[in-house]
Write a protein that holds these residues in place. Structure first.
Motif, PDB file in Angstrom:
ATOM      1  N   LYS A  36       0.824  -1.213   0.000  1.00 42.31           N
ATOM      2  CA  LYS A  36       0.000   0.000   0.000  1.00 42.31           C
ATOM      3  C   LYS A  36       0.855   1.258   0.000  1.00 42.31           C
ATOM      4  O   LYS A  36       0.524   2.248  -0.649  1.00 42.31           O
ATOM      5  CB  LYS A  36      -0.964   0.002   1.185  1.00 42.31           C
ATOM      6  CG  LYS A  36      -2.096  -0.969   1.017  1.00 42.31           C
ATOM      7  CD  LYS A  36      -3.079  -0.882   2.160  1.00 42.31           C
ATOM      8  CE  LYS A  36      -4.164  -1.930   1.952  1.00 42.31           C
ATOM      9  NZ  LYS A  36      -5.143  -1.923   3.038  1.00 42.31           N
ATOM     10  N   GLU A  39       2.271   1.748  -3.485  1.00 45.77           N
ATOM     11  CA  GLU A  39       1.190   2.181  -4.372  1.00 45.77           C
ATOM     12  C   GLU A  39       0.863   3.651  -4.124  1.00 45.77           C
ATOM     13  O   GLU A  39       0.534   4.380  -5.056  1.00 45.77           O
ATOM     14  CB  GLU A  39      -0.038   1.296  -4.185  1.00 45.77           C
ATOM     15  CG  GLU A  39       0.166  -0.092  -4.768  1.00 45.77           C
ATOM     16  CD  GLU A  39      -0.955  -1.066  -4.455  1.00 45.77           C
ATOM     17  OE1 GLU A  39      -1.815  -0.755  -3.588  1.00 45.77           O
ATOM     18  OE2 GLU A  39      -0.968  -2.148  -5.069  1.00 45.77           O
ATOM     19  N   HIS A  40       1.002   4.090  -2.886  1.00 44.74           N
ATOM     20  CA  HIS A  40       0.815   5.508  -2.569  1.00 44.74           C
ATOM     21  C   HIS A  40       1.900   6.348  -3.258  1.00 44.74           C
ATOM     22  O   HIS A  40       1.613   7.425  -3.785  1.00 44.74           O
ATOM     23  CB  HIS A  40       0.842   5.699  -1.050  1.00 44.74           C
ATOM     24  CG  HIS A  40       0.701   7.111  -0.619  1.00 44.74           C
ATOM     25  ND1 HIS A  40      -0.479   7.820  -0.740  1.00 44.74           N
ATOM     26  CD2 HIS A  40       1.594   7.972  -0.076  1.00 44.74           C
ATOM     27  CE1 HIS A  40      -0.305   9.034  -0.288  1.00 44.74           C
ATOM     28  NE2 HIS A  40       0.949   9.152   0.133  1.00 44.74           N
TER      29      HIS A  40
END
Length: 103
Positions: A36, A39-40
């Motif tokens: 995550k 992906e940020h």
């Protein structure tokens, strides 16, 4: 690049980005702890209006001789086996991705 009036993007060009991340982590650990976050990071590059591709490389071989470093938490044999199995594929995929993004 970013307007503080309406947060629109002044940049009208297009830049494709390939993010290669090498790590000691296994894919399972990456998926649980890091995915995550990376992906940020990808979202920041989307302001460049191009394709953004993340390519994580898991459980990578960090050094050629683990006995010379304070790295006893890693199994050198597992690292070398993983490297032998995955590195050729990662290398080919990196080439393909670079080709794709540069077109």
């Amino acid at each position: 690049m970013l307007s503080y009036d309406d947060y629109s993007n002044y940049f009208k060009g297009k830049v494709n980005v390939g993010m290669f991340v090498t790590m000691n982590a296994t894919q399972e650990f990456y998926d649980k702890m890091y995915k995550k976050e990376f992906e940020h990071y990808m979202d920041k590059f989307k302001r460049l209006n191009g394709d953004v591709v993340l390519y994580p490389c898991y459980n990578t071989l960090q050094v050629s001789d683990y006995s010379k470093f304070n790295m006893s938490s890693f199994d050198e044999n597992v690292k070398k086996k993983t490297h032998d199995e995955l590195f050729p594929m990662d290398l080919q995929n990196a080439y393909n991705l670079g080709y794709q993004l540069s077109r």
